[in-house]
Motif scaffolding. Sequence first.
Motif, PDB file in Angstrom:
ATOM      1  N   TYR A  11       7.718  -0.986  -5.229  1.00 21.08           N
ATOM      2  CA  TYR A  11       7.384   0.028  -6.224  1.00 21.08           C
ATOM      3  C   TYR A  11       6.326  -0.586  -7.131  1.00 21.08           C
ATOM      4  O   TYR A  11       6.416  -1.760  -7.492  1.00 21.08           O
ATOM      5  CB  TYR A  11       8.593   0.447  -7.069  1.00 21.08           C
ATOM      6  CG  TYR A  11       8.160   1.412  -8.143  1.00 21.08           C
ATOM      7  CD1 TYR A  11       7.945   2.741  -7.841  1.00 21.08           C
ATOM      8  CD2 TYR A  11       7.888   0.975  -9.440  1.00 21.08           C
ATOM      9  CE1 TYR A  11       7.484   3.621  -8.802  1.00 21.08           C
ATOM     10  CE2 TYR A  11       7.429   1.852 -10.399  1.00 21.08           C
ATOM     11  CZ  TYR A  11       7.225   3.176 -10.072  1.00 21.08           C
ATOM     12  OH  TYR A  11       6.748   4.040 -11.023  1.00 21.08           O
ATOM     13  N   SER A  12       5.330   0.217  -7.484  1.00 20.87           N
ATOM     14  CA  SER A  12       4.283  -0.272  -8.370  1.00 20.87           C
ATOM     15  C   SER A  12       3.827   0.854  -9.284  1.00 20.87           C
ATOM     16  O   SER A  12       3.363   1.881  -8.814  1.00 20.87           O
ATOM     17  CB  SER A  12       3.104  -0.790  -7.541  1.00 20.87           C
ATOM     18  OG  SER A  12       2.158  -1.413  -8.357  1.00 20.87           O
ATOM     19  N   SER A  29       2.543  -9.274   9.339  1.00 22.84           N
ATOM     20  CA  SER A  29       2.374  -8.184  10.317  1.00 22.84           C
ATOM     21  C   SER A  29       3.550  -7.216  10.227  1.00 22.84           C
ATOM     22  O   SER A  29       4.154  -6.846  11.240  1.00 22.84           O
ATOM     23  CB  SER A  29       2.240  -8.741  11.738  1.00 22.84           C
ATOM     24  OG  SER A  29       1.123  -9.598  11.824  1.00 22.84           O
ATOM     25  N   ALA A  30       3.866  -6.836   9.009  1.00 27.77           N
ATOM     26  CA  ALA A  30       5.051  -6.019   8.735  1.00 27.77           C
ATOM     27  C   ALA A  30       4.684  -4.563   8.476  1.00 27.77           C
ATOM     28  O   ALA A  30       3.543  -4.246   8.113  1.00 27.77           O
ATOM     29  CB  ALA A  30       5.778  -6.572   7.507  1.00 27.77           C
ATOM     30  N   ASP A  31       5.655  -3.709   8.646  1.00 30.09           N
ATOM     31  CA  ASP A  31       5.516  -2.322   8.211  1.00 30.09           C
ATOM     32  C   ASP A  31       5.555  -2.304   6.691  1.00 30.09           C
ATOM     33  O   ASP A  31       6.127  -3.204   6.067  1.00 30.09           O
ATOM     34  CB  ASP A  31       6.645  -1.457   8.784  1.00 30.09           C
ATOM     35  CG  ASP A  31       6.560  -1.300  10.299  1.00 30.09           C
ATOM     36  OD1 ASP A  31       5.458  -1.491  10.864  1.00 30.09           O
ATOM     37  OD2 ASP A  31       7.593  -0.988  10.917  1.00 30.09           O
ATOM     38  N   LEU A  32       4.982  -1.267   6.100  1.00 33.14           N
ATOM     39  CA  LEU A  32       4.858  -1.180   4.644  1.00 33.14           C
ATOM     40  C   LEU A  32       5.329   0.178   4.165  1.00 33.14           C
ATOM     41  O   LEU A  32       5.031   1.194   4.793  1.00 33.14           O
ATOM     42  CB  LEU A  32       3.391  -1.393   4.252  1.00 33.14           C
ATOM     43  CG  LEU A  32       3.029  -1.401   2.782  1.00 33.14           C
ATOM     44  CD1 LEU A  32       3.610  -2.636   2.094  1.00 33.14           C
ATOM     45  CD2 LEU A  32       1.517  -1.378   2.613  1.00 33.14           C
ATOM     46  N   GLU A  33       6.068   0.185   3.064  1.00 33.28           N
ATOM     47  CA  GLU A  33       6.518   1.449   2.478  1.00 33.28           C
ATOM     48  C   GLU A  33       6.560   1.344   0.958  1.00 33.28           C
ATOM     49  O   GLU A  33       7.112   0.393   0.412  1.00 33.28           O
ATOM     50  CB  GLU A  33       7.906   1.833   2.986  1.00 33.28           C
ATOM     51  CG  GLU A  33       8.382   3.138   2.402  1.00 33.28           C
ATOM     52  CD  GLU A  33       9.572   3.732   3.131  1.00 33.28           C
ATOM     53  OE1 GLU A  33       9.722   4.957   3.063  1.00 33.28           O
ATOM     54  OE2 GLU A  33      10.347   2.988   3.756  1.00 33.28           O
ATOM     55  N   ALA A  34       5.985   2.344   0.309  1.00 32.32           N
ATOM     56  CA  ALA A  34       6.056   2.440  -1.148  1.00 32.32           C
ATOM     57  C   ALA A  34       7.286   3.255  -1.529  1.00 32.32           C
ATOM     58  O   ALA A  34       7.606   4.250  -0.871  1.00 32.32           O
ATOM     59  CB  ALA A  34       4.803   3.119  -1.688  1.00 32.32           C
ATOM     60  N   ILE A  35       7.967   2.817  -2.570  1.00 28.20           N
ATOM     61  CA  ILE A  35       9.071   3.596  -3.135  1.00 28.20           C
ATOM     62  C   ILE A  35       8.443   4.607  -4.082  1.00 28.20           C
ATOM     63  O   ILE A  35       7.691   4.233  -4.983  1.00 28.20           O
ATOM     64  CB  ILE A  35      10.067   2.698  -3.887  1.00 28.20           C
ATOM     65  CG1 ILE A  35      10.693   1.681  -2.937  1.00 28.20           C
ATOM     66  CG2 ILE A  35      11.129   3.536  -4.588  1.00 28.20           C
ATOM     67  CD1 ILE A  35      11.490   0.582  -3.630  1.00 28.20           C
ATOM     68  N   CYS A  36       8.713   5.866  -3.862  1.00 26.08           N
ATOM     69  CA  CYS A  36       8.133   6.926  -4.688  1.00 26.08           C
ATOM     70  C   CYS A  36       9.189   7.443  -5.662  1.00 26.08           C
ATOM     71  O   CYS A  36      10.263   7.870  -5.261  1.00 26.08           O
ATOM     72  CB  CYS A  36       7.614   8.051  -3.818  1.00 26.08           C
ATOM     73  SG  CYS A  36       6.273   7.533  -2.727  1.00 26.08           S
ATOM     74  N   ASP A  37       8.833   7.388  -6.908  1.00 22.45           N
ATOM     75  CA  ASP A  37       9.690   7.781  -8.026  1.00 22.45           C
ATOM     76  C   ASP A  37       9.444   9.250  -8.342  1.00 22.45           C
ATOM     77  O   ASP A  37       8.312   9.717  -8.296  1.00 22.45           O
ATOM     78  CB  ASP A  37       9.321   6.891  -9.210  1.00 22.45           C
ATOM     79  CG  ASP A  37      10.186   7.063 -10.421  1.00 22.45           C
ATOM     80  OD1 ASP A  37      11.193   7.777 -10.350  1.00 22.45           O
ATOM     81  OD2 ASP A  37       9.847   6.461 -11.444  1.00 22.45           O
ATOM     82  N   THR A  79       9.170  -5.639  -6.764  1.00 25.32           N
ATOM     83  CA  THR A  79       9.318  -4.866  -7.990  1.00 25.32           C
ATOM     84  C   THR A  79       8.474  -5.450  -9.105  1.00 25.32           C
ATOM     85  O   THR A  79       8.285  -6.662  -9.160  1.00 25.32           O
ATOM     86  CB  THR A  79      10.796  -4.843  -8.452  1.00 25.32           C
ATOM     87  OG1 THR A  79      10.937  -3.962  -9.581  1.00 25.32           O
ATOM     88  CG2 THR A  79      11.305  -6.220  -8.844  1.00 25.32           C
ATOM     89  N   PRO A  80       7.998  -4.590 -10.000  1.00 20.93           N
ATOM     90  CA  PRO A  80       7.496  -5.130 -11.257  1.00 20.93           C
ATOM     91  C   PRO A  80       8.704  -5.450 -12.141  1.00 20.93           C
ATOM     92  O   PRO A  80       9.779  -4.871 -11.955  1.00 20.93           O
ATOM     93  CB  PRO A  80       6.678  -3.971 -11.838  1.00 20.93           C
ATOM     94  CG  PRO A  80       7.237  -2.745 -11.206  1.00 20.93           C
ATOM     95  CD  PRO A  80       7.793  -3.154  -9.876  1.00 20.93           C
ATOM     96  N   VAL A  81       8.537  -6.370 -13.056  1.00 22.63           N
ATOM     97  CA  VAL A  81       9.614  -6.682 -13.997  1.00 22.63           C
ATOM     98  C   VAL A  81       9.398  -5.825 -15.240  1.00 22.63           C
ATOM     99  O   VAL A  81       8.325  -5.849 -15.837  1.00 22.63           O
ATOM    100  CB  VAL A  81       9.617  -8.183 -14.364  1.00 22.63           C
ATOM    101  CG1 VAL A  81      10.670  -8.478 -15.427  1.00 22.63           C
ATOM    102  CG2 VAL A  81       9.874  -9.018 -13.117  1.00 22.63           C
ATOM    103  N   TRP A  82      10.406  -5.054 -15.576  1.00 22.21           N
ATOM    104  CA  TRP A  82      10.367  -4.186 -16.752  1.00 22.21           C
ATOM    105  C   TRP A  82      11.408  -4.681 -17.738  1.00 22.21           C
ATOM    106  O   TRP A  82      12.606  -4.647 -17.440  1.00 22.21           O
ATOM    107  CB  TRP A  82      10.684  -2.744 -16.389  1.00 22.21           C
ATOM    108  CG  TRP A  82       9.661  -2.024 -15.565  1.00 22.21           C
ATOM    109  CD1 TRP A  82       8.414  -2.462 -15.209  1.00 22.21           C
ATOM    110  CD2 TRP A  82       9.814  -0.732 -14.984  1.00 22.21           C
ATOM    111  NE1 TRP A  82       7.785  -1.507 -14.460  1.00 22.21           N
ATOM    112  CE2 TRP A  82       8.617  -0.433 -14.298  1.00 22.21           C
ATOM    113  CE3 TRP A  82      10.843   0.206 -14.958  1.00 22.21           C
ATOM    114  CZ2 TRP A  82       8.418   0.764 -13.617  1.00 22.21           C
ATOM    115  CZ3 TRP A  82      10.651   1.399 -14.283  1.00 22.21           C
ATOM    116  CH2 TRP A  82       9.447   1.674 -13.626  1.00 22.21           C
ATOM    117  N   ALA A  83      10.995  -5.130 -18.877  1.00 22.12           N
ATOM    118  CA  ALA A  83      11.908  -5.582 -19.939  1.00 22.12           C
ATOM    119  C   ALA A  83      12.931  -6.582 -19.399  1.00 22.12           C
ATOM    120  O   ALA A  83      14.121  -6.489 -19.678  1.00 22.12           O
ATOM    121  CB  ALA A  83      12.605  -4.387 -20.588  1.00 22.12           C
TER     122      ALA A  83
END
Length: 170
Positions: A11-12, A29-37, A79-83
Amino acid sequence: MPEAKVLVVYYSRTGTTRLLALAIAKMLSADLEAICDCSNRTGVAGYLRSLVDAISKRPVEIVPAGHDVAAYQLVVIGTPVWAGSVSAPVRSYLIENRARFAQVAFFCSFGGRGADQAMREMRELVGRPAVAECNVTAAEARKDANGALAVFAHVLKGHIARFKALAWMC
């Protein structure tokens, strides 16, 4: 002997974690997936919403995943770090999929601190240790994080090789 299947999920909010995920997926050489919020996290209001979600440690609604994590021997989650916490969308993803992961690895982007706490939280959410972890500051990610990512990818490739050798022996 079949290739080990690896999925990089991330997630970004600002694009920093996405940069790391793209580099890691290419190295493995991996598959890629974004987590959509499902929440709007743009601008100041989105930033504040993200902060509140992180502090309250509540999961949020996310779009259902496109890849079945059970089909992968290793899922690398970013993940980004949030707080000082894992981002809310990644929290939701980990909770939804924790019983279906074979092996996990974690990476994060962070501004100044909180990466260790976020990694600990991710381990707790999935209920197991990660095979490897990588913390990259946002400044490093924007300049050149290839050194840290190369070490991380090297460790993961070693894990994948051991996994393939074990599968061959069985």
